[in-house]
Design an enzyme around this catalytic site. Structure first.
Site, short mmCIF file in Angstrom:
data_model
loop_
_atom_site.label_atom_id
_atom_site.label_comp_id
_atom_site.label_asym_id
_atom_site.label_seq_id
_atom_site.Cartn_x
_atom_site.Cartn_y
_atom_site.Cartn_z
N HIS A 1 55.86 69.15 37.71
CA HIS A 1 54.93 68.13 37.21
C HIS A 1 53.61 68.18 37.97
O HIS A 1 52.56 68.37 37.37
CB HIS A 1 55.52 66.72 37.23
CG HIS A 1 56.80 66.59 36.48
ND1 HIS A 1 56.90 66.92 35.14
CD2 HIS A 1 58.04 66.20 36.86
CE1 HIS A 1 58.14 66.72 34.73
NE2 HIS A 1 58.85 66.29 35.77
N ASP B 1 62.23 70.36 30.42
CA ASP B 1 62.59 69.17 31.18
C ASP B 1 63.63 68.30 30.47
O ASP B 1 64.80 68.64 30.41
CB ASP B 1 61.33 68.39 31.52
CG ASP B 1 61.55 67.30 32.57
OD1 ASP B 1 62.68 67.17 33.05
OD2 ASP B 1 60.59 66.59 32.92
#
Length: 444
Positions: free
Chosen positions: A266, A317
Site C-alpha cells: 500500500h 489484496d
C-alpha cells in the site's frame, strides 16, 4: 517433457513481436524464436497476445468470501475489518483449502501464474494450535498446487491489536505470542517446486517494535522475501507517532526491516522522508488499487516512489476483483486523478510491474520474462473480444493493459503445463461452482 508453443503475438521485453515460437523443456523456456509466421508442426497455438505470467504480489485468499457482501452501505476500513473477522472465525484447514483452491483457480483464469499469500490465519479459534501448527499454511500451499499456480507463502507475524495492546478475541487465531515463537513455527515450513516460503510483518501496530528485528533477521538468514502492510491508514500513522514519535516507515528503518528483499504493501500515506527511506533502501512497493479504492484508503504516491528507487508490483489484496490488468491500469488512472495529468507509465512499464517486478517481490527472480532459461509461465490475452478488437497489433500491449480484463485471458501456462486452455481451467472444470460451494460452506 518438450513442447513448442506458438504465440500469434508475444510481448518480449518492451516490444510486441508477431509469430513467436516458445520452445519448452521440463517446464522452462529453452528457445524463443521470432519471425515464425506460421505455427511449427505440432506446436500448441496461442491466438492473441502472449505475455509473461502475471504475479499477484498481495493476496488474502479468504477475503474472496467477502465479495459482494461488503459493498453495501457506508463505512470505513475499520468497519470492513469487523466483517472480515467474522469470515476468518469460521475457517478450518479443510474449508480454507477448498476456498483457496477455488480462489487460486480464479487467479489462473485471470492469467496469474504466481501469488504472494499474506498468511496470518494460523491457529484454531481461541488461538489453540492445530496438531500440525502449520495446517492452515500447508492447506494454502496444497490449494495452489491443485489450482496449478505457484505460491509464495508469506507467513505473517501478527502479535498485537495495537501499540501496547494484546490481541483481541478475533486476533487470537493470528498470534503466536512472540516473534520468537512465530519464527519457530514458520521455520517448519518448507519450499517445494511450486512454493516458496517468505515472511511478513502484518503492520507496525501488530508487531511490537522490539520484535520487528526478529522477523527481519529470520527473512535475511533465508534470503527470503519480507512483506509488510505500511501506512495503509492515517490512524496507524497517528498511533505510531504517539507511541514512538516517528512514522511507521522510520520505525521499520530503525529496526532493520527495509531493504531490497522487503516490500511495503500500500505505502499510501507517506511523508517525503518516508519516500526517501523506501527509495534509498530499494524497498519495494506493492500497490493494490482495487482494494485501496474499495476500502476508501486513498491513492499512494506510486510514481514518486518509483522515481526514488522503489520497484513497483501489484496485488489484488482483498479480491474485490481478481484482475491484474485492472490493477495495472488503475495505478495509472488513479495517478491521473491525483495529478490531473496523463501518461505516468507506459503499457510496457505497467506490464513489468505486473510480471517481472512482481515475481521478484515474491522471490521468483528468474520468472516474469519470455526468454531462454526462464520458467515457462505465460498467459495469452485475446485480441478479438468486444473489448480488444480493433487496434493494430503493434499496440497490442496498450490494448491489453488499458482495455482488456481478466475475462479476456484465453490461455495460462505454468511450468509448461496448460492450466487454462481456451478460457477453461483444465484442472478444475467448474471454478464458479467451486467458489460458490466453498463460500456457501462458510455461511451454513
Amino acid at each position: 517433457m518438450q513442447v513448442t508453443y506458438w504465440a500469434e503475438h508475444a510481448w518480449l521485453d518492451t516490444n510486441v513481436e508477431p509469430g513467436v515460437a516458445l520452445e519448452v523443456t521440463d517446464g522452462r523456456i529453452t528457445a524463443v524464436r521470432k519471425g515464425a509466421e506460421a505455427p511449427p508442426p505440432g506446436a500448441v497455438v496461442l491466438r492473441g497476445l502472449t505475455i509473461p505470467g502475471l504475479a499477484n504480489a498481495h493476496s488474502h485468499a479468504f477475503h474472496r468470501a467477502l465479495r459482494g457482501t461488503v459493498q453495501v452501505g457506508s463505512g470505513t476500513f475499520w468497519t470492513w475489518r469487523e466483517v472480515m473477522y467474522q469470515v476468518a472465525s469460521r475457517l478450518t484447514p479443510e474449508t480454507y483449502f477448498s476456498l483457496a483452491r477455488a480462489v487460486y483457480a480464479e487467479m489462473a483464469l485471470a492469467g496469474i501464474t504466481a501469488v504472494g499469500e499474506f498468511h496470518y490465519l494460523h491457529h484454531a479459534p481461541g488461538g489453540v494450535a492445530y496438531s500440525d501448527p502449520n495446517a492452515m499454511g500447508e492447506a494454502l500451499i496444497a490449494a495452489a498446487a491443485d489450482a496449478g499456480i505457484r505460491i509464495t507463502l508469506l507467513d505473517t507475524a501478527y502479535l498485537s491489536s495495537g501499540f501496547g495492546e494484546a490481541p483481541n478475541k478475533h486476533q487470537l487465531r493470528f498470534s503466536d505470542g512472540t516473534a520468537e515463537a512465530w519464527a519457530e513455527r514458520a521455520s517448519a515450513l518448507k519450499s517445494s517446486g511450486h512454493a516458496l516460503i517468505g515472511a511478513a510483518i502484518h503492520s507496525v501496530r501488530a508487531v511490537p517494535a522490539a520484535q520487528l528485528s526478529t522477523v527481519a533477521q529470520w527473512a535475511e538468514a533465508r534470503r527470503a522475501p519480507l512483506h509488510v502492510h505500511l501506512s495503509e491508514q492515517t490512524a496507524e500513522n497517528d498511533a505510531c507517532r504517539a507511541a514512538h514519535g516517528c512514522t511507521p516507515t522510520r520505525l521499520l528503518a530503525d529496526h532493520g526491516v527495509l531493504g531490497p528483499r522487503t516490500t511495503g504493501v500500500h505505502n499510501t500515506h507517506l511523508t517525503n522522508e518516508d519516500i526517501a527511506l523506501l527509495g534509498s533502501s530499494v524497498t519495494g512497493t506493492c500497490m493494490c488499487p482495487t482494494t485501496e479504492r474499495d476500502l476508501a484508503d486513498g491513492i499512494g504516491p506510486a510514481a514518486t516512489l518509483q522515481r526514488e528507487g522503489s520497484p513497483l508490483s501489484l496485488g489484488s489484496d482483498s479480491h474485490a476483483v481478481i484482475d491484474l490488468l485492472e490493477e495495472a491500469r488503475a495505478m495509472e488512472l488513479d495517478e491521473r486523478l491525483r495529478t490531473r495529468a496523463r501518461g505516468h507509465w507506459t503499457a510496457a512499464a505497467l506490464l513489468r510491474a505486473a510480471t517481472e517486478d512482481g515475481h521478484a517481490a515474491l522471490g521468483w527472480h528468474d520468472a516474469g520474462r519470455l526468454e531462454p532459461g526462464a520458467p515457462a509461465d505465460f498467459a495469452t490475452v485475446a485480441l478479438d473480444s468486444v473489448r480488444t478488437a480493433g487496434p493494430v497489433p503493434r499496440l497490442a500491449a496498450e490494448t491489453a493493459v488499458f482495455a482488456a480484463t481478466a475475462a479476456d485471458v484465453r490461455h495460462t501456462v505454468v511450468a509448461g503445463r496448460h492450466v487454462v486452455r481456451d478460457g477453461m481451467h483444465t484442472l478444475i472444470p467448474d471454478v464458479a461452482r467451486a467458489l460458490a460451494d466453498s463460500i456457501a460452506a462458510l455461511r451454513s
